[in-house]
Design a protein around this motif. Structure first.
Motif, mmCIF file in Angstrom:
data_model
loop_
_atom_site.group_PDB
_atom_site.id
_atom_site.type_symbol
_atom_site.label_atom_id
_atom_site.label_comp_id
_atom_site.label_asym_id
_atom_site.label_seq_id
_atom_site.Cartn_x
_atom_site.Cartn_y
_atom_site.Cartn_z
ATOM 1 N N ILE A 69 6.073 17.839 43.375
ATOM 2 C CA ILE A 69 7.490 17.830 43.282
ATOM 3 C C ILE A 69 8.016 16.510 44.157
ATOM 4 N N GLU A 70 7.265 16.740 45.255
ATOM 5 C CA GLU A 70 7.369 15.678 46.534
ATOM 6 C C GLU A 70 7.333 14.397 45.943
ATOM 7 N N GLN A 71 6.423 14.175 45.117
ATOM 8 C CA GLN A 71 6.084 12.920 44.622
ATOM 9 C C GLN A 71 7.016 12.314 43.546
ATOM 10 N N LEU A 86 11.756 14.887 44.934
ATOM 11 C CA LEU A 86 12.843 16.063 44.986
ATOM 12 C C LEU A 86 12.419 16.788 46.108
ATOM 13 N N LYS A 87 11.921 16.185 47.114
ATOM 14 C CA LYS A 87 11.794 17.359 48.371
ATOM 15 C C LYS A 87 13.096 17.063 48.995
ATOM 16 N N GLY A 88 13.684 18.229 49.103
ATOM 17 C CA GLY A 88 14.941 18.655 49.768
ATOM 18 C C GLY A 88 16.108 18.309 48.760
ATOM 19 N N TYR A 137 -4.830 35.361 39.574
ATOM 20 C CA TYR A 137 -4.004 34.431 40.629
ATOM 21 C C TYR A 137 -2.787 34.575 40.358
ATOM 22 N N ARG A 138 -1.875 35.283 41.356
ATOM 23 C CA ARG A 138 -0.638 35.766 41.225
ATOM 24 C C ARG A 138 -0.347 36.777 40.261
ATOM 25 N N ASP A 139 -1.162 37.324 39.779
ATOM 26 C CA ASP A 139 -1.466 38.454 38.552
ATOM 27 C C ASP A 139 -1.988 39.736 38.663
ATOM 28 N N ILE A 153 -0.524 39.077 46.139
ATOM 29 C CA ILE A 153 -0.188 38.182 47.032
ATOM 30 C C ILE A 153 -1.370 37.483 47.542
ATOM 31 N N GLY A 154 -1.100 36.306 47.833
ATOM 32 C CA GLY A 154 -2.512 35.527 48.463
ATOM 33 C C GLY A 154 -1.990 34.327 49.359
ATOM 34 N N ALA A 155 -2.620 34.083 50.390
ATOM 35 C CA ALA A 155 -2.309 32.991 51.326
ATOM 36 C C ALA A 155 -3.579 32.740 51.928
ATOM 37 N N TYR A 156 -3.650 31.373 52.386
ATOM 38 C CA TYR A 156 -4.845 30.772 53.334
ATOM 39 C C TYR A 156 -6.161 31.348 53.057
ATOM 40 N N GLN A 158 6.509 27.022 60.505
ATOM 41 C CA GLN A 158 6.880 25.562 60.568
ATOM 42 C C GLN A 158 7.015 25.010 59.122
ATOM 43 N N LYS A 159 6.405 25.668 58.052
ATOM 44 C CA LYS A 159 6.935 25.045 56.955
ATOM 45 C C LYS A 159 7.621 25.948 56.079
ATOM 46 N N LEU A 160 7.498 27.076 56.224
ATOM 47 C CA LEU A 160 8.401 28.183 55.161
ATOM 48 C C LEU A 160 9.660 28.602 55.906
ATOM 49 N N GLY A 210 10.186 32.480 48.384
ATOM 50 C CA GLY A 210 8.558 31.949 48.685
ATOM 51 C C GLY A 210 8.454 30.749 47.803
ATOM 52 N N SER A 211 7.249 30.651 47.207
ATOM 53 C CA SER A 211 6.890 29.597 46.343
ATOM 54 C C SER A 211 7.756 29.762 45.181
ATOM 55 N N PHE A 212 8.455 28.949 44.637
ATOM 56 C CA PHE A 212 9.353 29.219 43.533
ATOM 57 C C PHE A 212 8.167 28.669 42.160
ATOM 58 N N GLN A 241 4.228 28.164 40.327
ATOM 59 C CA GLN A 241 3.082 28.313 40.684
ATOM 60 C C GLN A 241 2.279 26.925 40.809
ATOM 61 N N ASN A 242 1.079 26.928 41.540
ATOM 62 C CA ASN A 242 0.311 25.811 41.518
ATOM 63 C C ASN A 242 -0.388 25.772 39.898
ATOM 64 N N PRO A 243 0.052 24.790 39.266
ATOM 65 C CA PRO A 243 -0.294 24.511 37.899
ATOM 66 C C PRO A 243 -1.862 24.577 37.702
HETATM 67 N N1 EPU Z 1 2.209 19.640 49.646
HETATM 68 C C1 EPU Z 1 2.934 18.507 49.703
HETATM 69 N N2 EPU Z 1 4.260 18.439 49.754
HETATM 70 C C2 EPU Z 1 5.032 19.666 49.631
HETATM 71 C C3 EPU Z 1 4.222 20.959 49.714
HETATM 72 C C4 EPU Z 1 3.007 20.909 49.733
HETATM 73 O O1 EPU Z 1 2.500 17.218 49.461
HETATM 74 O O2 EPU Z 1 6.145 19.601 49.857
HETATM 75 C C5 EPU Z 1 0.747 19.658 49.573
HETATM 76 C C6 EPU Z 1 0.224 19.798 51.138
HETATM 77 O O3 EPU Z 1 0.304 18.796 51.806
HETATM 78 C C7 EPU Z 1 -1.039 20.428 50.916
HETATM 79 C C8 EPU Z 1 -1.003 20.997 49.536
HETATM 80 O O4 EPU Z 1 0.404 20.517 48.957
HETATM 81 O O5 EPU Z 1 -2.027 19.530 50.818
HETATM 82 C C9 EPU Z 1 -0.952 22.537 49.520
HETATM 83 O O6 EPU Z 1 0.145 23.112 50.280
HETATM 84 P P1 EPU Z 1 0.439 24.274 51.040
HETATM 85 O O7 EPU Z 1 -0.760 24.282 52.113
HETATM 86 O O8 EPU Z 1 1.647 24.293 51.981
HETATM 87 O O9 EPU Z 1 0.077 25.449 49.882
HETATM 88 P P2 EPU Z 1 0.838 25.546 48.499
HETATM 89 O O10 EPU Z 1 -0.303 25.450 47.682
HETATM 90 O O11 EPU Z 1 1.881 24.876 48.281
HETATM 91 C C10 EPU Z 1 0.123 28.082 48.437
HETATM 92 C C11 EPU Z 1 0.990 29.695 48.057
HETATM 93 C C12 EPU Z 1 1.445 29.829 48.978
HETATM 94 C C13 EPU Z 1 0.717 30.111 50.546
HETATM 95 C C14 EPU Z 1 -0.001 28.773 50.724
HETATM 96 C C15 EPU Z 1 -1.120 28.701 51.839
HETATM 97 C C16 EPU Z 1 1.227 29.339 45.634
HETATM 98 C C17 EPU Z 1 2.226 29.399 44.620
HETATM 99 N N3 EPU Z 1 1.633 29.422 46.766
HETATM 100 O O12 EPU Z 1 1.078 27.228 48.574
HETATM 101 O O13 EPU Z 1 2.255 31.115 48.773
HETATM 102 O O14 EPU Z 1 1.387 30.307 51.620
HETATM 103 O O15 EPU Z 1 -0.731 28.345 49.581
HETATM 104 O O16 EPU Z 1 -2.218 29.702 51.148
HETATM 105 O O17 EPU Z 1 0.034 29.788 45.190
HETATM 106 C C18 EPU Z 1 4.276 32.387 48.132
HETATM 107 O O18 EPU Z 1 3.593 32.600 47.445
HETATM 108 O O19 EPU Z 1 5.479 32.706 48.269
HETATM 109 C C19 EPU Z 1 3.828 31.219 49.026
HETATM 110 C C20 EPU Z 1 4.295 30.749 50.081
#
Ligand code: EPU
Length: 368
Positions: A293-295, A298-300, A174-176, A138-141, A240-242, A252-254, A256-258
Protein backbone atom coordinates in the motif's frame (compact mmCIF):
# COMPACT_ATOMS: atom_id res chain seq x y z
CA UNK A 1 -46.70 -18.30 29.00
CA UNK A 2 -45.51 -15.47 26.75
CA UNK A 3 -42.40 -17.00 25.14
CA UNK A 4 -41.04 -13.51 24.33
CA UNK A 5 -40.88 -12.54 27.99
CA UNK A 6 -37.22 -13.40 28.74
CA UNK A 7 -36.10 -11.64 25.58
CA UNK A 8 -37.98 -8.46 26.44
CA UNK A 9 -36.67 -8.45 30.00
CA UNK A 10 -33.04 -8.71 28.91
CA UNK A 11 -32.93 -6.53 25.82
CA UNK A 12 -32.64 -2.82 25.11
CA UNK A 13 -34.32 -1.47 21.99
CA UNK A 14 -32.86 1.00 19.45
CA UNK A 15 -29.31 1.19 20.72
CA UNK A 16 -26.66 3.47 19.24
CA UNK A 17 -23.60 1.28 18.63
CA UNK A 18 -21.39 3.97 17.12
CA UNK A 19 -19.42 3.94 20.39
CA UNK A 20 -19.48 0.13 20.44
CA UNK A 21 -17.16 -0.34 17.47
CA UNK A 22 -13.57 0.90 17.43
CA UNK A 23 -13.91 2.14 13.84
CA UNK A 24 -16.61 4.49 15.22
CA UNK A 25 -18.99 3.85 12.30
CA UNK A 26 -22.52 5.14 12.69
CA UNK A 27 -24.77 2.23 13.69
CA UNK A 28 -28.23 1.93 15.23
CA UNK A 29 -29.16 -1.54 16.40
CA UNK A 30 -32.75 -2.66 16.76
CA UNK A 31 -32.10 -4.61 19.97
CA UNK A 32 -29.13 -5.35 22.25
CA UNK A 33 -28.88 -8.06 24.90
CA UNK A 34 -25.99 -7.78 27.33
CA UNK A 35 -25.01 -11.07 28.91
CA UNK A 36 -23.21 -11.01 32.24
CA UNK A 37 -23.54 -14.71 32.94
CA UNK A 38 -24.11 -17.91 31.01
CA UNK A 39 -27.51 -18.57 32.57
CA UNK A 40 -28.83 -15.36 31.01
CA UNK A 41 -28.05 -16.77 27.58
CA UNK A 42 -29.97 -19.95 28.37
CA UNK A 43 -32.90 -17.84 29.58
CA UNK A 44 -32.82 -15.62 26.54
CA UNK A 45 -32.50 -18.47 24.06
CA UNK A 46 -35.34 -20.40 25.69
CA UNK A 47 -37.66 -17.64 24.56
CA UNK A 48 -36.05 -17.10 21.19
CA UNK A 49 -37.28 -18.84 18.07
CA UNK A 50 -39.07 -18.71 14.80
CA UNK A 51 -42.68 -17.76 15.07
CA UNK A 52 -42.27 -15.19 17.82
CA UNK A 53 -43.80 -11.97 16.68
CA UNK A 54 -40.73 -9.75 16.56
CA UNK A 55 -38.30 -12.48 15.53
CA UNK A 56 -35.04 -10.96 14.40
CA UNK A 57 -31.79 -12.69 13.48
CA UNK A 58 -29.01 -12.88 16.09
CA UNK A 59 -25.66 -11.16 15.82
CA UNK A 60 -22.83 -11.62 18.34
CA UNK A 61 -20.79 -8.48 19.07
CA UNK A 62 -17.76 -8.54 21.35
CA UNK A 63 -15.40 -5.57 21.76
CA UNK A 64 -16.23 -4.29 18.27
CA UNK A 65 -12.58 -3.96 17.26
CA UNK A 66 -12.70 -6.10 14.12
CA UNK A 67 -16.12 -5.35 12.65
CA UNK A 68 -17.61 -2.98 10.11
CA UNK A 69 -21.16 -2.37 11.31
CA UNK A 70 -24.02 -1.22 9.06
CA UNK A 71 -25.83 2.08 9.64
CA UNK A 72 -28.99 0.11 10.53
CA UNK A 73 -28.57 -3.23 12.25
CA UNK A 74 -31.91 -5.04 12.16
CA UNK A 75 -30.85 -7.86 14.44
CA UNK A 76 -30.72 -8.81 18.09
CA UNK A 77 -27.16 -8.06 19.15
CA UNK A 78 -25.85 -10.45 21.79
CA UNK A 79 -23.02 -8.93 23.79
CA UNK A 80 -21.09 -11.41 25.96
CA UNK A 81 -19.82 -9.44 28.96
CA UNK A 82 -19.16 -12.27 31.42
CA UNK A 83 -16.16 -11.47 33.63
CA UNK A 84 -13.68 -13.55 35.61
CA UNK A 85 -10.24 -15.14 35.52
CA UNK A 86 -9.75 -18.38 37.40
CA UNK A 87 -6.83 -20.70 37.93
CA UNK A 88 -7.82 -24.22 36.97
CA UNK A 89 -4.52 -26.04 37.55
CA UNK A 90 -1.00 -25.12 38.60
CA UNK A 91 2.38 -26.89 38.56
CA UNK A 92 5.97 -25.61 38.76
CA UNK A 93 6.06 -25.34 34.96
CA UNK A 94 2.65 -24.09 33.99
CA UNK A 95 -0.62 -22.52 35.04
CA UNK A 96 -3.96 -23.28 33.41
CA UNK A 97 -6.43 -20.45 33.52
CA UNK A 98 -9.97 -19.94 32.33
CA UNK A 99 -10.88 -16.45 31.25
CA UNK A 100 -14.43 -15.27 30.67
CA UNK A 101 -15.29 -13.65 27.34
CA UNK A 102 -15.88 -10.13 28.67
CA UNK A 103 -12.39 -9.64 30.09
CA UNK A 104 -10.43 -6.93 28.29
CA UNK A 105 -7.67 -8.62 26.30
CA UNK A 106 -4.80 -6.24 27.02
CA UNK A 107 -5.63 -6.10 30.74
CA UNK A 108 -5.53 -9.90 30.77
CA UNK A 109 -2.08 -9.91 29.15
CA UNK A 110 -0.72 -7.43 31.72
CA UNK A 111 -2.34 -9.32 34.60
CA UNK A 112 -0.88 -12.69 33.57
CA UNK A 113 2.63 -11.32 33.03
CA UNK A 114 2.48 -9.60 36.45
CA UNK A 115 1.48 -12.93 37.99
CA UNK A 116 4.53 -14.60 36.43
CA UNK A 117 2.40 -16.54 33.93
CA UNK A 118 3.86 -16.23 30.46
CA UNK A 119 2.95 -16.79 26.84
CA UNK A 120 0.58 -13.94 26.07
CA UNK A 121 3.13 -11.08 26.33
CA UNK A 122 3.63 -10.77 22.55
CA UNK A 123 -0.08 -10.14 22.17
CA UNK A 124 -0.10 -7.02 24.37
CA UNK A 125 -2.15 -3.98 23.37
CA UNK A 126 -4.39 -5.79 20.91
CA UNK A 127 -7.78 -4.13 21.34
CA UNK A 128 -10.92 -6.07 22.14
CA UNK A 129 -12.24 -8.63 24.57
CA UNK A 130 -10.99 -12.14 25.29
CA UNK A 131 -14.05 -13.83 23.78
CA UNK A 132 -13.28 -12.45 20.34
CA UNK A 133 -9.61 -13.42 20.40
CA UNK A 134 -10.15 -17.00 19.15
CA UNK A 135 -12.42 -15.87 16.31
CA UNK A 136 -9.58 -14.52 14.23
CA UNK A 137 -6.81 -16.33 16.12
CA UNK A 138 -5.21 -13.00 17.02
CA UNK A 139 -1.53 -12.87 16.27
CA UNK A 140 1.37 -10.48 16.57
CA UNK A 141 5.17 -10.49 16.82
CA UNK A 142 5.59 -14.19 16.13
CA UNK A 143 2.84 -15.49 18.42
CA UNK A 144 -0.70 -16.54 17.64
CA UNK A 145 -3.44 -17.16 20.18
CA UNK A 146 -3.51 -20.87 19.30
CA UNK A 147 0.01 -21.24 20.78
CA UNK A 148 -1.37 -20.91 24.34
CA UNK A 149 -5.04 -21.77 23.90
CA UNK A 150 -6.31 -25.07 25.30
CA UNK A 151 -10.04 -24.86 24.78
CA UNK A 152 -12.99 -22.62 24.13
CA UNK A 153 -16.29 -22.82 25.95
CA UNK A 154 -19.02 -21.78 23.55
CA UNK A 155 -22.75 -21.86 22.99
CA UNK A 156 -23.96 -23.19 19.66
CA UNK A 157 -26.79 -20.86 18.74
CA UNK A 158 -28.58 -23.00 16.11
CA UNK A 159 -28.95 -25.99 18.47
CA UNK A 160 -29.04 -24.00 21.76
CA UNK A 161 -26.33 -26.21 23.29
CA UNK A 162 -23.08 -25.62 25.21
CA UNK A 163 -19.80 -27.06 23.88
CA UNK A 164 -16.19 -27.52 24.96
CA UNK A 165 -13.98 -27.10 21.89
CA UNK A 166 -10.36 -28.18 22.06
CA UNK A 167 -7.71 -26.16 20.22
CA UNK A 168 -7.85 -28.62 17.34
CA UNK A 169 -11.68 -28.41 17.21
CA UNK A 170 -11.22 -24.66 16.67
CA UNK A 171 -9.48 -25.25 13.28
CA UNK A 172 -7.13 -22.33 13.67
CA UNK A 173 -5.34 -20.79 10.70
CA UNK A 174 -3.79 -17.40 9.92
CA UNK A 175 -6.45 -15.01 11.21
CA UNK A 176 -8.95 -17.84 10.92
CA UNK A 177 -10.96 -20.34 12.96
CA UNK A 178 -14.17 -22.38 12.95
CA UNK A 179 -15.86 -19.37 14.60
CA UNK A 180 -14.90 -17.10 11.73
CA UNK A 181 -15.87 -19.71 9.14
CA UNK A 182 -19.37 -20.12 10.58
CA UNK A 183 -20.38 -16.60 11.63
CA UNK A 184 -23.23 -16.07 14.10
CA UNK A 185 -23.15 -19.74 14.99
CA UNK A 186 -21.10 -19.71 18.19
CA UNK A 187 -21.14 -17.44 21.20
CA UNK A 188 -17.84 -17.81 23.06
CA UNK A 189 -18.22 -17.48 26.81
CA UNK A 190 -14.80 -18.60 28.11
CA UNK A 191 -11.31 -19.43 26.92
CA UNK A 192 -8.81 -21.81 28.55
CA UNK A 193 -5.09 -21.08 28.34
CA UNK A 194 -1.98 -22.95 29.45
CA UNK A 195 0.68 -20.39 30.39
CA UNK A 196 4.26 -21.21 31.40
CA UNK A 197 6.28 -19.96 34.36
CA UNK A 198 9.80 -19.93 32.87
CA UNK A 199 10.91 -16.27 32.84
CA UNK A 200 13.92 -17.11 30.66
CA UNK A 201 11.71 -18.29 27.80
CA UNK A 202 10.86 -15.40 25.48
CA UNK A 203 10.12 -14.96 21.80
CA UNK A 204 11.73 -11.74 20.59
CA UNK A 205 12.92 -12.53 17.08
CA UNK A 206 10.38 -10.33 15.27
CA UNK A 207 11.60 -6.92 14.05
CA UNK A 208 12.92 -4.62 16.77
CA UNK A 209 11.46 -6.58 19.68
CA UNK A 210 14.77 -8.02 20.92
CA UNK A 211 16.58 -4.64 20.85
CA UNK A 212 13.82 -2.76 22.64
CA UNK A 213 13.25 -5.55 25.17
CA UNK A 214 16.99 -5.71 25.93
CA UNK A 215 17.01 -1.97 26.58
CA UNK A 216 14.19 -2.40 29.10
CA UNK A 217 16.03 -5.30 30.73
CA UNK A 218 19.19 -3.28 31.17
CA UNK A 219 17.27 -0.33 32.60
CA UNK A 220 16.01 -2.73 35.25
CA UNK A 221 19.51 -4.08 35.92
CA UNK A 222 18.93 -7.41 34.15
CA UNK A 223 21.34 -8.88 31.62
CA UNK A 224 18.67 -10.93 29.85
CA UNK A 225 15.21 -9.76 28.79
CA UNK A 226 12.29 -11.43 30.58
CA UNK A 227 8.67 -11.66 29.35
CA UNK A 228 7.78 -8.37 31.07
CA UNK A 229 10.48 -6.63 29.00
CA UNK A 230 9.12 -8.19 25.81
CA UNK A 231 5.63 -7.01 26.75
CA UNK A 232 6.91 -3.48 27.36
CA UNK A 233 8.81 -3.52 24.05
CA UNK A 234 5.71 -4.59 22.16
CA UNK A 235 3.60 -1.95 23.88
CA UNK A 236 6.18 0.65 22.74
CA UNK A 237 6.38 -0.63 19.17
CA UNK A 238 2.61 -0.80 18.81
CA UNK A 239 2.12 2.64 20.31
CA UNK A 240 4.54 4.11 17.79
CA UNK A 241 2.98 2.46 14.74
CA UNK A 242 -0.63 1.76 15.51
CA UNK A 243 -3.21 4.44 16.28
CA UNK A 244 -5.08 4.17 19.59
CA UNK A 245 -8.73 3.63 18.56
CA UNK A 246 -9.83 5.95 21.38
CA UNK A 247 -7.93 8.80 19.75
CA UNK A 248 -8.21 7.86 16.10
CA UNK A 249 -10.86 5.25 15.34
CA UNK A 250 -9.64 2.17 13.45
CA UNK A 251 -10.03 -1.60 13.44
CA UNK A 252 -6.38 -2.66 13.37
CA UNK A 253 -4.96 -4.20 10.23
CA UNK A 254 -7.58 -3.59 7.59
CA UNK A 255 -6.11 -5.97 5.04
CA UNK A 256 -4.61 -9.39 5.50
CA UNK A 257 -1.07 -9.99 4.38
CA UNK A 258 -1.68 -11.77 1.06
CA UNK A 259 -0.17 -15.19 0.52
CA UNK A 260 1.13 -15.61 -3.03
CA UNK A 261 3.11 -18.29 -4.91
CA UNK A 262 6.86 -18.07 -4.26
CA UNK A 263 7.40 -17.81 -8.01
CA UNK A 264 5.28 -14.65 -8.26
CA UNK A 265 7.18 -13.19 -5.30
CA UNK A 266 10.56 -13.90 -6.93
CA UNK A 267 9.41 -12.18 -10.11
CA UNK A 268 8.20 -9.17 -8.14
CA UNK A 269 11.57 -9.03 -6.35
CA UNK A 270 13.36 -8.41 -9.62
CA UNK A 271 11.31 -5.24 -10.17
CA UNK A 272 10.95 -4.30 -6.48
CA UNK A 273 14.06 -5.51 -4.62
CA UNK A 274 12.86 -4.09 -1.28
CA UNK A 275 9.50 -5.93 -1.29
CA UNK A 276 8.84 -7.48 2.14
CA UNK A 277 7.78 -11.13 2.28
CA UNK A 278 8.00 -14.11 4.64
CA UNK A 279 8.48 -17.62 3.24
CA UNK A 280 5.68 -20.02 4.14
CA UNK A 281 5.08 -23.73 3.61
CA UNK A 282 4.08 -25.10 0.19
CA UNK A 283 6.15 -22.68 -1.91
CA UNK A 284 4.12 -19.70 -0.79
CA UNK A 285 5.18 -16.27 0.46
CA UNK A 286 3.24 -13.96 2.77
CA UNK A 287 3.68 -10.40 1.52
CA UNK A 288 3.52 -7.34 3.80
CA UNK A 289 0.37 -5.59 2.59
CA UNK A 290 1.45 -2.39 4.39
CA UNK A 291 4.50 -2.27 2.16
CA UNK A 292 2.39 -2.79 -0.99
CA UNK A 293 0.00 0.00 0.00
CA UNK A 294 2.84 2.35 0.86
CA UNK A 295 4.59 1.63 -2.46
CA UNK A 296 1.30 2.24 -4.28
CA UNK A 297 1.60 5.77 -2.87
CA UNK A 298 -1.29 5.46 -0.44
CA UNK A 299 0.31 5.86 2.97
CA UNK A 300 -1.79 8.53 4.69
CA UNK A 301 -4.39 8.64 1.94
CA UNK A 302 -7.57 6.92 0.82
CA UNK A 303 -11.00 8.46 0.36
CA UNK A 304 -11.59 10.99 3.11
CA UNK A 305 -12.59 10.59 5.87
CA UNK A 306 -11.31 6.97 5.64
CA UNK A 307 -7.57 7.07 5.11
CA UNK A 308 -4.59 4.83 5.81
CA UNK A 309 -2.52 5.58 8.89
CA UNK A 310 0.63 7.68 8.50
CA UNK A 311 2.77 5.21 10.46
CA UNK A 312 1.22 1.94 9.24
CA UNK A 313 -0.47 1.86 5.86
CA UNK A 314 -2.25 -1.40 6.68
CA UNK A 315 -4.54 0.37 9.14
CA UNK A 316 -7.53 2.38 7.90
CA UNK A 317 -8.52 5.24 10.16
CA UNK A 318 -11.84 7.08 10.43
CA UNK A 319 -11.49 10.86 10.62
CA UNK A 320 -15.24 11.48 10.94
CA UNK A 321 -16.11 9.32 13.96
CA UNK A 322 -19.78 8.44 14.56
CA UNK A 323 -20.68 9.95 11.16
CA UNK A 324 -18.88 7.82 8.60
CA UNK A 325 -20.67 4.71 7.49
CA UNK A 326 -19.77 1.30 6.25
CA UNK A 327 -20.17 2.56 2.67
CA UNK A 328 -17.43 5.14 3.20
CA UNK A 329 -15.14 2.32 4.30
CA UNK A 330 -16.10 0.22 1.26
CA UNK A 331 -15.24 3.11 -1.07
CA UNK A 332 -11.81 3.59 0.52
CA UNK A 333 -11.18 -0.15 0.51
CA UNK A 334 -11.94 -0.40 -3.20
CA UNK A 335 -9.74 2.57 -4.02
CA UNK A 336 -6.77 1.12 -2.13
CA UNK A 337 -7.21 -2.47 -3.30
CA UNK A 338 -7.58 -1.36 -6.93
CA UNK A 339 -4.38 0.73 -6.75
CA UNK A 340 -2.43 -2.19 -5.25
CA UNK A 341 -3.82 -4.59 -7.83
CA UNK A 342 -2.93 -2.25 -10.68
CA UNK A 343 0.67 -1.97 -9.52
CA UNK A 344 1.42 -5.49 -8.24
CA UNK A 345 -1.38 -7.76 -9.58
CA UNK A 346 -2.00 -8.83 -5.97
CA UNK A 347 -5.55 -8.98 -4.64
CA UNK A 348 -5.94 -7.64 -1.09
CA UNK A 349 -8.54 -9.20 1.20
CA UNK A 350 -10.18 -7.37 4.02
CA UNK A 351 -9.52 -8.55 7.57
CA UNK A 352 -12.40 -7.06 9.62
CA UNK A 353 -15.81 -8.63 9.39
CA UNK A 354 -18.42 -6.94 7.19
CA UNK A 355 -21.84 -7.02 8.88
CA UNK A 356 -24.99 -6.81 6.75
CA UNK A 357 -28.14 -4.98 7.84
CA UNK A 358 -29.71 -8.25 8.98
CA UNK A 359 -26.66 -9.18 11.06
CA UNK A 360 -25.42 -11.76 8.58
CA UNK A 361 -21.79 -11.63 7.63
CA UNK A 362 -21.30 -10.75 4.08
CA UNK A 363 -19.48 -9.10 1.34
CA UNK A 364 -20.38 -6.28 -0.94
CA UNK A 365 -19.63 -5.39 -4.49
CA UNK A 366 -16.51 -3.54 -3.33
CA UNK A 367 -14.68 -6.53 -1.98
CA UNK A 368 -11.38 -6.99 -3.74
N1 EPU B 1 5.51 -1.91 6.09
C1 EPU B 1 5.72 -0.88 5.21
N2 EPU B 1 4.84 0.16 5.20
C2 EPU B 1 3.78 0.20 6.02
C3 EPU B 1 3.55 -0.85 6.93
C4 EPU B 1 4.44 -1.90 6.94
O1 EPU B 1 6.68 -0.87 4.44
O2 EPU B 1 3.04 1.18 5.97
C5 EPU B 1 6.48 -3.00 6.15
C6 EPU B 1 7.30 -2.88 7.44
O3 EPU B 1 8.41 -2.07 7.25
C7 EPU B 1 7.67 -4.31 7.71
C8 EPU B 1 6.52 -5.09 7.13
O4 EPU B 1 5.80 -4.22 6.26
O5 EPU B 1 8.85 -4.64 7.02
C9 EPU B 1 5.60 -5.67 8.18
O6 EPU B 1 5.08 -4.58 8.97
P1 EPU B 1 4.66 -4.78 10.51
O7 EPU B 1 5.75 -5.40 11.25
O8 EPU B 1 4.14 -3.49 10.99
O9 EPU B 1 3.53 -5.87 10.47
P2 EPU B 1 2.32 -6.14 9.46
O10 EPU B 1 2.63 -7.36 8.67
O11 EPU B 1 1.99 -4.92 8.71
C10 EPU B 1 1.12 -7.80 11.07
C11 EPU B 1 -0.25 -8.00 11.66
C12 EPU B 1 -0.46 -6.99 12.79
C13 EPU B 1 0.59 -7.26 13.86
C14 EPU B 1 1.99 -7.11 13.21
C15 EPU B 1 3.09 -7.49 14.16
C16 EPU B 1 -1.62 -8.82 9.84
C17 EPU B 1 -2.69 -8.51 8.84
N3 EPU B 1 -1.25 -7.81 10.62
O12 EPU B 1 1.15 -6.50 10.49
O13 EPU B 1 -1.73 -7.25 13.35
O14 EPU B 1 0.46 -6.38 14.95
O15 EPU B 1 2.10 -7.99 12.07
O16 EPU B 1 3.11 -8.86 14.32
O17 EPU B 1 -1.16 -9.96 9.90
C18 EPU B 1 -4.02 -6.57 13.48
O18 EPU B 1 -4.32 -7.70 13.15
O19 EPU B 1 -4.90 -5.70 13.71
C19 EPU B 1 -2.61 -6.20 13.58
C20 EPU B 1 -2.23 -4.98 13.89
Amino acid sequence: MDSDLPKRLLSNQCVDLSHGNTMALACMAESVVTLTDEAQLDTFMAGYGEGTEDHLPLFVLSGGSNVLLPAQLKAIVLQPKMRGISVVAKTEEYVDIEVMAGENWHELVVYTVNQGWYGLENLALIPGLTGAAPVQNIGAYGVQLEDCLQYVRAYHLPTKTWHHLTASDCQFGYRDSIFKQAPNTWLISGVGFRLHTDATKILASYGDVQTVAQRYAEQQGRTQAVPADVMQAIIDIRQQKLPDPKQLPNCGSFFQNPIIPQEQFTTLQTTYPTIVGYAMADDKTKVAAGWLIEQAGLKGSGIAPIVTHQQQALVLTNHAPYQSTQNDVADAQKYIADAVYKKFAIQLSREPVWVNTDGSIGYNEHVA
